[in-house]
Design a protein around this motif. Structure first.
Motif: not given
Length: 187
Positions: A152-157
Protein backbone atom coordinates in the motif's frame (compact mmCIF):
# COMPACT_ATOMS: atom_id res chain seq x y z
CA UNK A 1 -10.02 -31.48 -6.72
CA UNK A 2 -6.30 -31.93 -7.47
CA UNK A 3 -5.64 -28.34 -6.39
CA UNK A 4 -7.37 -28.90 -3.05
CA UNK A 5 -5.19 -31.94 -2.45
CA UNK A 6 -2.08 -29.98 -3.43
CA UNK A 7 -2.97 -27.12 -1.07
CA UNK A 8 -3.59 -29.57 1.78
CA UNK A 9 -0.26 -31.28 1.04
CA UNK A 10 1.50 -27.89 1.14
CA UNK A 11 -0.19 -26.95 4.39
CA UNK A 12 0.75 -30.29 5.89
CA UNK A 13 4.37 -29.82 4.78
CA UNK A 14 4.46 -26.35 6.30
CA UNK A 15 3.00 -27.57 9.58
CA UNK A 16 5.32 -30.58 9.67
CA UNK A 17 8.36 -28.37 9.25
CA UNK A 18 7.17 -26.04 11.96
CA UNK A 19 7.81 -22.93 9.90
CA UNK A 20 7.04 -21.80 6.32
CA UNK A 21 9.84 -22.05 3.79
CA UNK A 22 10.95 -19.54 1.18
CA UNK A 23 11.63 -20.44 -2.45
CA UNK A 24 15.25 -21.17 -1.53
CA UNK A 25 14.24 -23.58 1.23
CA UNK A 26 15.03 -21.18 4.09
CA UNK A 27 12.75 -20.77 7.04
CA UNK A 28 11.16 -17.31 7.40
CA UNK A 29 13.27 -16.68 10.50
CA UNK A 30 16.39 -17.28 8.39
CA UNK A 31 15.44 -14.58 5.88
CA UNK A 32 17.26 -11.37 6.66
CA UNK A 33 15.63 -8.17 5.52
CA UNK A 34 17.55 -4.94 5.17
CA UNK A 35 17.70 -2.79 8.25
CA UNK A 36 14.27 -1.36 8.60
CA UNK A 37 13.76 2.37 9.02
CA UNK A 38 13.80 3.54 12.63
CA UNK A 39 10.91 5.89 12.00
CA UNK A 40 9.62 8.69 9.87
CA UNK A 41 12.00 11.63 9.92
CA UNK A 42 10.75 14.77 11.67
CA UNK A 43 11.06 16.96 8.52
CA UNK A 44 8.73 14.53 6.72
CA UNK A 45 6.17 15.02 9.49
CA UNK A 46 6.42 18.79 9.11
CA UNK A 47 6.03 18.56 5.33
CA UNK A 48 2.94 16.35 5.57
CA UNK A 49 1.39 17.86 8.69
CA UNK A 50 2.53 21.47 9.38
CA UNK A 51 0.20 21.60 12.40
CA UNK A 52 2.58 19.19 14.19
CA UNK A 53 5.30 21.89 14.37
CA UNK A 54 4.88 22.51 18.15
CA UNK A 55 5.13 18.77 18.90
CA UNK A 56 8.12 18.40 16.58
CA UNK A 57 9.89 21.31 18.28
CA UNK A 58 9.29 19.70 21.68
CA UNK A 59 10.61 16.35 20.39
CA UNK A 60 13.76 18.11 19.17
CA UNK A 61 14.11 19.48 22.71
CA UNK A 62 13.95 15.89 24.07
CA UNK A 63 10.52 16.27 25.66
CA UNK A 64 9.40 12.84 24.48
CA UNK A 65 7.23 11.97 27.49
CA UNK A 66 5.32 15.24 27.40
CA UNK A 67 4.71 14.98 23.66
CA UNK A 68 3.54 11.39 23.98
CA UNK A 69 1.16 12.32 26.82
CA UNK A 70 -0.27 15.21 24.76
CA UNK A 71 -0.73 12.95 21.74
CA UNK A 72 -2.49 10.32 23.86
CA UNK A 73 -4.91 12.99 25.10
CA UNK A 74 -5.46 14.18 21.52
CA UNK A 75 -6.07 10.59 20.38
CA UNK A 76 -9.17 10.53 22.59
CA UNK A 77 -10.56 13.69 20.94
CA UNK A 78 -12.98 13.46 18.03
CA UNK A 79 -11.01 15.98 15.98
CA UNK A 80 -7.66 14.18 16.21
CA UNK A 81 -5.65 14.32 12.99
CA UNK A 82 -4.07 11.40 11.21
CA UNK A 83 -0.70 13.12 11.68
CA UNK A 84 -1.11 13.14 15.46
CA UNK A 85 -2.06 9.46 15.42
CA UNK A 86 0.86 8.64 13.13
CA UNK A 87 3.34 10.39 15.41
CA UNK A 88 1.80 8.70 18.45
CA UNK A 89 2.15 5.32 16.71
CA UNK A 90 5.81 6.02 16.00
CA UNK A 91 6.58 6.99 19.58
CA UNK A 92 4.72 3.94 20.89
CA UNK A 93 6.49 1.41 18.66
CA UNK A 94 9.85 2.98 19.35
CA UNK A 95 9.14 2.36 23.04
CA UNK A 96 8.12 -1.25 22.33
CA UNK A 97 4.38 -0.69 22.84
CA UNK A 98 3.39 -2.48 19.65
CA UNK A 99 -0.29 -2.98 20.42
CA UNK A 100 -0.78 0.73 21.14
CA UNK A 101 1.24 1.58 18.03
CA UNK A 102 -0.89 -0.79 15.96
CA UNK A 103 -4.12 0.86 17.12
CA UNK A 104 -2.85 4.40 16.50
CA UNK A 105 -1.43 3.56 13.06
CA UNK A 106 -4.63 1.77 12.01
CA UNK A 107 -6.69 4.78 13.09
CA UNK A 108 -4.40 7.09 11.12
CA UNK A 109 -4.84 4.93 8.01
CA UNK A 110 -8.62 4.93 8.53
CA UNK A 111 -8.69 8.74 8.78
CA UNK A 112 -6.46 9.33 5.74
CA UNK A 113 -6.08 6.19 3.62
CA UNK A 114 -4.39 8.13 0.77
CA UNK A 115 -1.53 9.41 2.97
CA UNK A 116 1.51 7.24 2.21
CA UNK A 117 3.16 8.03 5.55
CA UNK A 118 0.23 6.40 7.35
CA UNK A 119 0.64 3.17 5.38
CA UNK A 120 4.40 3.38 5.93
CA UNK A 121 3.95 3.75 9.69
CA UNK A 122 1.65 0.71 9.72
CA UNK A 123 4.28 -1.26 7.78
CA UNK A 124 6.98 -0.38 10.31
CA UNK A 125 4.75 -1.37 13.22
CA UNK A 126 3.81 -4.63 11.51
CA UNK A 127 7.49 -5.37 10.85
CA UNK A 128 8.22 -4.83 14.56
CA UNK A 129 5.49 -7.41 15.31
CA UNK A 130 7.10 -9.76 12.78
CA UNK A 131 10.46 -9.46 14.51
CA UNK A 132 8.83 -10.43 17.84
CA UNK A 133 6.66 -13.23 16.45
CA UNK A 134 7.62 -16.66 17.65
CA UNK A 135 5.28 -19.26 16.19
CA UNK A 136 5.04 -20.26 12.56
CA UNK A 137 1.50 -19.01 12.04
CA UNK A 138 2.19 -15.79 13.92
CA UNK A 139 5.27 -15.10 11.79
CA UNK A 140 3.34 -15.85 8.62
CA UNK A 141 0.50 -13.52 9.69
CA UNK A 142 2.83 -10.61 10.46
CA UNK A 143 4.89 -11.16 7.33
CA UNK A 144 1.72 -10.95 5.22
CA UNK A 145 0.49 -7.87 7.06
CA UNK A 146 3.89 -6.21 6.69
CA UNK A 147 4.02 -7.01 2.98
CA UNK A 148 0.48 -5.70 2.46
CA UNK A 149 1.27 -2.45 4.30
CA UNK A 150 4.46 -1.96 2.29
CA UNK A 151 2.50 -2.74 -0.90
CA UNK A 152 0.00 0.00 0.00
CA UNK A 153 2.88 2.37 0.80
CA UNK A 154 4.43 1.62 -2.58
CA UNK A 155 1.13 2.20 -4.38
CA UNK A 156 0.81 5.61 -2.73
CA UNK A 157 4.51 6.55 -2.97
CA UNK A 158 6.56 4.52 -5.48
CA UNK A 159 9.70 6.43 -4.46
CA UNK A 160 9.68 4.95 -0.94
CA UNK A 161 12.95 2.99 -0.90
CA UNK A 162 12.09 0.86 2.14
CA UNK A 163 8.80 -0.24 0.55
CA UNK A 164 10.46 -1.09 -2.77
CA UNK A 165 13.21 -3.09 -1.11
CA UNK A 166 10.90 -5.00 1.24
CA UNK A 167 8.49 -5.90 -1.56
CA UNK A 168 11.20 -6.99 -3.97
CA UNK A 169 12.92 -9.09 -1.34
CA UNK A 170 9.65 -10.60 -0.12
CA UNK A 171 8.48 -11.58 -3.59
CA UNK A 172 11.86 -13.09 -4.44
CA UNK A 173 11.92 -15.17 -1.25
CA UNK A 174 8.30 -16.13 -0.66
CA UNK A 175 7.11 -19.36 -2.18
CA UNK A 176 3.65 -19.35 -3.69
CA UNK A 177 1.23 -22.20 -3.06
CA UNK A 178 0.84 -22.89 -6.78
CA UNK A 179 4.58 -22.77 -7.48
CA UNK A 180 5.04 -26.51 -7.12
CA UNK A 181 2.21 -27.18 -9.61
CA UNK A 182 3.79 -24.95 -12.25
CA UNK A 183 7.16 -26.66 -11.93
CA UNK A 184 5.61 -30.10 -12.42
CA UNK A 185 3.70 -29.01 -15.52
CA UNK A 186 6.80 -27.49 -17.08
CA UNK A 187 8.94 -30.58 -16.62
Amino acid sequence: MKQVGFVLTCLFAICALGEPLTAQGLRLSDVIYMDQPTGIELPAYLAAWPSLAPSIDRLKASQFGAVEADLQRRAAAKDVSDGELNLLAQLAWQHGLLDAADVAAARAVALQPRQSLNAFQLAMVDFAHLRRASGMMEQWKWQRRTRDAYQRTFELDPRNVAARYYLAYSYMNTRGLAEGTRRRRLS
